[in-house]
Motif scaffolding. Structure first.
Motif, PDB file in Angstrom:
ATOM      1  N   HIS A 120     -17.086 -25.502  37.280  1.00 15.57           N
ATOM      2  CA  HIS A 120     -18.865 -26.618  37.545  1.00 15.57           C
ATOM      3  C   HIS A 120     -19.407 -25.318  36.228  1.00 15.57           C
ATOM      4  O   HIS A 120     -19.726 -24.298  37.419  1.00 15.57           O
ATOM      5  CB  HIS A 120     -18.829 -26.429  38.461  1.00 15.57           C
ATOM      6  N   GLN A 121     -20.423 -26.280  35.223  1.00 17.80           N
ATOM      7  CA  GLN A 121     -21.104 -25.847  35.003  1.00 17.80           C
ATOM      8  C   GLN A 121     -22.597 -26.410  34.349  1.00 17.80           C
ATOM      9  O   GLN A 121     -22.996 -27.901  34.638  1.00 17.80           O
ATOM     10  CB  GLN A 121     -21.023 -25.180  33.771  1.00 17.80           C
ATOM     11  N   LEU A 142      -1.487 -17.758  27.226  1.00 11.84           N
ATOM     12  CA  LEU A 142      -1.393 -19.210  26.144  1.00 11.84           C
ATOM     13  C   LEU A 142      -1.537 -20.907  26.550  1.00 11.84           C
ATOM     14  O   LEU A 142      -2.463 -21.421  25.804  1.00 11.84           O
ATOM     15  CB  LEU A 142       0.131 -19.208  25.985  1.00 11.84           C
ATOM     16  N   HIS A 143      -1.525 -20.780  27.690  1.00  9.11           N
ATOM     17  CA  HIS A 143      -1.474 -22.184  28.117  1.00  9.11           C
ATOM     18  C   HIS A 143      -2.724 -22.077  29.366  1.00  9.11           C
ATOM     19  O   HIS A 143      -2.502 -22.703  30.425  1.00  9.11           O
ATOM     20  CB  HIS A 143      -0.538 -22.573  29.492  1.00  9.11           C
ATOM     21  N   ARG A 148      -7.082 -26.737  29.764  1.00  7.76           N
ATOM     22  CA  ARG A 148      -6.436 -28.329  29.893  1.00  7.76           C
ATOM     23  C   ARG A 148      -7.761 -28.761  31.294  1.00  7.76           C
ATOM     24  O   ARG A 148      -7.730 -29.786  30.933  1.00  7.76           O
ATOM     25  CB  ARG A 148      -5.474 -27.481  30.588  1.00  7.76           C
ATOM     26  N   ARG A 149      -8.313 -28.139  32.118  1.00  7.67           N
ATOM     27  CA  ARG A 149      -8.990 -29.093  32.984  1.00  7.67           C
ATOM     28  C   ARG A 149     -10.608 -29.330  31.909  1.00  7.67           C
ATOM     29  O   ARG A 149     -10.524 -30.639  32.792  1.00  7.67           O
ATOM     30  CB  ARG A 149      -9.893 -27.554  33.788  1.00  7.67           C
ATOM     31  N   ARG A 246     -14.283 -23.297  20.900  1.00 11.05           N
ATOM     32  CA  ARG A 246     -13.757 -22.384  22.051  1.00 11.05           C
ATOM     33  C   ARG A 246     -15.198 -22.074  22.703  1.00 11.05           C
ATOM     34  O   ARG A 246     -15.657 -20.925  23.775  1.00 11.05           O
ATOM     35  CB  ARG A 246     -14.203 -21.046  20.207  1.00 11.05           C
ATOM     36  N   VAL A 247     -16.303 -22.624  22.413  1.00 11.77           N
ATOM     37  CA  VAL A 247     -17.530 -22.214  23.345  1.00 11.77           C
ATOM     38  C   VAL A 247     -17.296 -23.772  24.308  1.00 11.77           C
ATOM     39  O   VAL A 247     -17.903 -25.341  23.410  1.00 11.77           O
ATOM     40  CB  VAL A 247     -18.329 -21.983  22.245  1.00 11.77           C
ATOM     41  N   ALA A 248     -17.609 -24.381  25.106  1.00  9.96           N
ATOM     42  CA  ALA A 248     -17.892 -25.511  25.950  1.00  9.96           C
ATOM     43  C   ALA A 248     -19.014 -25.464  26.965  1.00  9.96           C
ATOM     44  O   ALA A 248     -18.717 -24.723  27.912  1.00  9.96           O
ATOM     45  CB  ALA A 248     -16.472 -25.994  26.752  1.00  9.96           C
TER      46      ALA A 248
END
Length: 341
Positions: A120-121, A142-143, A148-149, A246-248
């Motif tokens: 949560h952000q 790797l996975h 994925r979430r 690479r940044v969310a």
């Protein structure tokens, strides 16, 4: 509040934690597994990775190697590329991870047993694994469950066969001070010297078959190995993993979680170590969004060369010409080896 919460205590996560601690950031690692952590890996550090670990104050053990040798599966043609900037290092994955964990602990990095699941952000921070931090670094492999979430994993092109990695150790004295890469029609075998009486053999393949069946495709290599089984086989894959970014927000990705092309050129660890430093630099400067561009610049050579070589490997008319072409163009081959080194 914690500055950096790192999901994953492998080399990428611990390198990020060390960089963070050295930059004066409070850093906590969340990892469900006890140290040392093992995984299927070629276990060869390129010279750039060796230098970066020394800069982090991480003690290194293992067996130096001085370049890369390509051989065709029958053992006929071969090409060698020697490093110009110092040796690489063959080191057990468990030894590397343990050394990174010890260095992180000396710097005051706290490791919390657990697993990052829900994330949560908001504009102020991130909450994960019951902890709050300014930023979350996903170094969960790797996975990557975090990737994925957050819906950031991309499906690979369906026409490309999935590739997998298998690794086994053998109690054999290394016969070369180079990493040897054997090529057959459909897979490659990597031989890395790890110590005075140990080598690692990793097979990259798109075919589902036991390790011994894969190894039999390389008669010159299999003839050098003892008939009794080596260590247990470890596997990983599918290797190709694509990430949208690479940044969310306040979540940043490093190591294999940031996206992976293939293990064909052996540069994954070096890229992870370099990216960890750039990630911390961007966070410390208050410009986390700049990490995306920094990662792309750092990984450009790796992504371009690996994707090109992988494409050639998957073309029936080209696959058998890779080693002969490298042998006919030794300067080009050596240049490519040193670009990755």
């Amino acid at each position: 509040m914690i500055d950096l919460l790192v999901a994953g205590g492998g080399p990428a996560g611990l390198a990020t934690a060390i960089h963070g601690a050295m930059a004066g950031l409070e850093t906590v690692v969340v990892e469900p597994r006890p140290t040392p952590i093992d995984k299927a890996c070629g276990e060869g550090l390129m010279p750039g990775g060796v230098r970066r670990l020394r800069e982090l104050g991480v003690p290194l053990t293992g067996r130096p190697f001085h370049g890369i040798r390509y051989l065709d599966g029958a053992g006929g043609r071969q090409a060698e590329g020697l490093f110009r900037t110092g040796p690489g290092l063959g080191t057990r994955r468990t030894d590397l991870q343990a050394a990174l964990a010890e260095r992180a602990a000396r710097l005051g990095v706290r490791v919390v047993p657990g697993r990052v699941e829900e994330v949560h952000q908001d504009e102020h921070g991130v909450t994960a694994a019951g902890l709050s931090a300014r930023y979350l670094v996903a170094a969960d492999g790797l996975h990557s469950p975090v990737r994925r979430r957050l819906g950031l994993s991309e499906r690979p092109a369906p026409r490309r066969p999935a590739r997998y990695g298998l690794r086994r150790h053998y109690a054999v004295e290394p016969w070369s001070d180079l990493v040897e890469v054997y090529w057959s029609a459909h897979c490659e075998a990597y031989v890395t010297p790890l110590g005075p009486d140990r080598i690692g053999v990793a097979v990259l393949t798109s075919e589902h078959a036991p390790f011994d069946v894969q190894l039999a495709r390389f008669p010159p290599l299999s003839s050098r190995l003892p008939p009794s089984a080596g260590s247990a086989v470890r596997g990983a894959g599918p290797l190709r993993q694509q990430a949208r970014t690479r940044v969310a927000g306040r979540v940043l990705f490093v190591g294999d979680a940031a996206g992976y092309v293939d293990a064909l050129t052996g540069e994954g660890l070096t890229l992870a170590l370099a990216a960890a430093g750039e990630l911390v630099r961007c966070v410390r400067a208050g410009r986390p969004q700049a990490y995306e561009r920094a990662w792309r610049e750092l990984s450009r050579s790796y992504r371009t060369l690996t994707a090109s070589l992988l494409w050639a490997r998957q073309q029936p008319r080209l696959a058998g010409r890779i080693v002969p072409l490298a042998a006919r163009l030794p300067r080009v081959f050596t240049g490519a080896v040193n670009l990755l080194a």
